[in-house]
Design a protein around this motif. Structure first.
Motif, short mmCIF file in Angstrom:
data_model
loop_
_atom_site.label_atom_id
_atom_site.label_comp_id
_atom_site.label_asym_id
_atom_site.label_seq_id
_atom_site.Cartn_x
_atom_site.Cartn_y
_atom_site.Cartn_z
N GLY A 294 0.82 -1.21 0.00
CA GLY A 294 0.00 0.00 0.00
C GLY A 294 0.85 1.26 0.00
N ASN A 295 0.39 2.27 0.71
CA ASN A 295 1.10 3.55 0.75
C ASN A 295 2.46 3.46 1.42
OD1 ASN A 295 -1.02 4.82 -0.54
ND2 ASN A 295 -2.02 5.41 1.37
N VAL A 296 2.65 2.45 2.22
CA VAL A 296 3.93 2.27 2.91
C VAL A 296 5.06 2.02 1.91
CG1 VAL A 296 5.14 0.81 4.59
CG2 VAL A 296 2.76 1.40 4.96
N ALA A 297 4.74 1.45 0.76
CA ALA A 297 5.76 1.12 -0.24
C ALA A 297 6.55 2.36 -0.66
CB ALA A 297 5.12 0.47 -1.45
N GLU A 298 5.91 3.51 -0.65
CA GLU A 298 6.58 4.75 -1.07
C GLU A 298 7.64 5.19 -0.07
OE1 GLU A 298 3.40 7.50 -1.58
OE2 GLU A 298 2.45 6.30 -3.13
N THR A 299 7.54 4.75 1.17
CA THR A 299 8.48 5.19 2.20
C THR A 299 9.60 4.18 2.46
OG1 THR A 299 7.15 4.25 3.98
CG2 THR A 299 6.68 6.52 3.35
N ILE A 300 9.53 3.03 1.83
CA ILE A 300 10.54 2.00 2.04
C ILE A 300 11.62 2.16 0.97
CG2 ILE A 300 10.98 -0.48 2.05
CD1 ILE A 300 8.09 -0.82 2.99
N PRO A 301 12.88 2.19 1.40
CA PRO A 301 13.96 2.33 0.41
C PRO A 301 13.95 1.21 -0.61
CG PRO A 301 14.80 2.56 2.66
CD PRO A 301 13.38 2.11 2.77
N GLU A 302 14.19 1.55 -1.85
CA GLU A 302 14.21 0.58 -2.95
C GLU A 302 15.22 -0.53 -2.68
OE1 GLU A 302 12.50 -0.68 -6.46
OE2 GLU A 302 11.96 1.09 -5.30
N GLU A 303 16.34 -0.18 -2.05
CA GLU A 303 17.36 -1.18 -1.75
C GLU A 303 16.83 -2.25 -0.81
OE1 GLU A 303 17.93 2.19 -1.15
OE2 GLU A 303 18.90 2.54 -3.07
N MET A 304 16.00 -1.85 0.17
CA MET A 304 15.43 -2.82 1.11
C MET A 304 14.47 -3.76 0.39
SD MET A 304 13.05 -2.42 4.50
CE MET A 304 14.29 -1.84 5.63
N ILE A 305 13.66 -3.23 -0.49
CA ILE A 305 12.72 -4.06 -1.25
C ILE A 305 13.49 -5.05 -2.12
CG2 ILE A 305 10.92 -4.07 -3.02
CD1 ILE A 305 9.99 -1.36 -1.88
N ASN A 306 14.53 -4.56 -2.82
CA ASN A 306 15.34 -5.44 -3.68
C ASN A 306 16.03 -6.52 -2.87
OD1 ASN A 306 14.63 -4.00 -5.97
ND2 ASN A 306 16.42 -2.67 -5.87
N MET A 307 16.56 -6.15 -1.70
CA MET A 307 17.23 -7.12 -0.85
C MET A 307 16.26 -8.20 -0.38
SD MET A 307 18.89 -6.72 2.93
CE MET A 307 17.24 -6.49 3.57
N CYS A 308 15.06 -7.80 0.02
CA CYS A 308 14.06 -8.76 0.50
C CYS A 308 13.61 -9.69 -0.62
CB CYS A 308 12.87 -8.02 1.11
SG CYS A 308 13.27 -7.20 2.67
N ILE A 309 13.44 -9.15 -1.82
CA ILE A 309 13.08 -9.98 -2.97
C ILE A 309 14.18 -11.01 -3.22
CG2 ILE A 309 12.77 -9.99 -5.49
CD1 ILE A 309 11.29 -7.29 -5.16
N ALA A 310 15.43 -10.56 -3.21
CA ALA A 310 16.55 -11.47 -3.46
C ALA A 310 16.66 -12.53 -2.37
CB ALA A 310 17.85 -10.68 -3.56
N GLU A 311 16.52 -12.14 -1.11
CA GLU A 311 16.62 -13.09 -0.01
C GLU A 311 15.54 -14.16 -0.07
OE1 GLU A 311 18.32 -11.80 4.11
OE2 GLU A 311 16.99 -10.21 3.39
N ILE A 312 14.30 -13.74 -0.30
CA ILE A 312 13.19 -14.70 -0.37
C ILE A 312 13.35 -15.60 -1.59
CG2 ILE A 312 10.71 -14.92 -0.75
CD1 ILE A 312 11.45 -14.26 2.16
N THR A 313 13.80 -15.06 -2.70
CA THR A 313 14.02 -15.86 -3.90
C THR A 313 15.03 -16.97 -3.63
OG1 THR A 313 13.49 -13.99 -5.35
CG2 THR A 313 14.75 -15.80 -6.32
N VAL A 314 16.14 -16.61 -2.99
CA VAL A 314 17.17 -17.61 -2.66
C VAL A 314 16.63 -18.65 -1.68
CG1 VAL A 314 19.39 -17.92 -1.48
CG2 VAL A 314 19.13 -16.11 -3.18
N LYS A 315 15.91 -18.19 -0.65
CA LYS A 315 15.38 -19.13 0.35
C LYS A 315 14.39 -20.11 -0.26
CE LYS A 315 17.07 -18.76 4.42
NZ LYS A 315 17.79 -19.89 4.99
N ILE A 316 13.52 -19.64 -1.15
CA ILE A 316 12.56 -20.53 -1.81
C ILE A 316 13.31 -21.55 -2.66
CG2 ILE A 316 10.76 -20.69 -3.59
CD1 ILE A 316 9.61 -18.07 -2.49
N LYS A 317 14.29 -21.09 -3.43
CA LYS A 317 15.05 -22.01 -4.28
C LYS A 317 15.80 -23.04 -3.45
CE LYS A 317 15.76 -18.89 -8.20
NZ LYS A 317 16.78 -18.11 -8.95
N GLU A 318 16.40 -22.61 -2.34
CA GLU A 318 17.11 -23.54 -1.47
C GLU A 318 16.16 -24.54 -0.81
OE1 GLU A 318 19.16 -21.08 1.35
OE2 GLU A 318 20.82 -20.68 -0.01
#
Length: 128
Positions: free
Chosen positions: A13-37
């Motif tokens: 929601g509106n919270v997405a605008e206040t979260i740094p892009e780097e944090m979102i990218n890091m979380c996407i990468a971490e979850i992607t790796v965890k699911i694959k593992e």
């Protein structure tokens, strides 16, 4: 699998605008790796698209709660306690700050375990 950023942003929601892009990218990468593992796969299937997005949102929410901020430069007081009420009209969010309120802290492994029933459907056996 196509990029889940649109789903993630909608769920945040509106919270997405206040979260740094780097944090979102890091979380996407971490979850992607965890699911694959966890599933022993090299590519996340389309069937896990929404599960992946939900797990990313859970990790972002956890990181934001641990940091106590959404990354914005404002001086808003960080609420403590559990969420007790959310209203949409004129946006009202209330927190239960009483000592009886319990908070849920999770980490990356807990997030994976919360979705293990769904992930197990895509898990492959690896023989060594």
């Amino acid at each position: 699998m196509t990029d889940n950023r649109d789903i993630i942003n909608l769920k945040l929601g509106n919270v997405a605008e206040t979260i740094p892009e780097e944090m979102i990218n890091m979380c996407i990468a971490e979850i992607t790796v965890k699911i694959k593992e966890y599933c022993n796969i090299t590519k996340i299937p389309e069937g896990l698209r929404y599960t992946h997005a939900n797990m990313v949102v859970d990790l972002i929410n956890y990181n934001v709660s641990q940091l106590g901020t959404t990354g914005s430069d404002n001086n808003l007081e960080t609420p403590t306690g559990t969420l007790s009420n959310v209203s949409l009209g004129d946006m009202k969010i209330s927190f239960d700050t009483s000592s009886s309120g319990t908070t849920h802290n999770s980490n990356l492994d807990d997030i994976v375990m919360n979705y293990r029933e769904t992930l197990n459907k895509y898990r492959k056996v690896v023989w060594n």
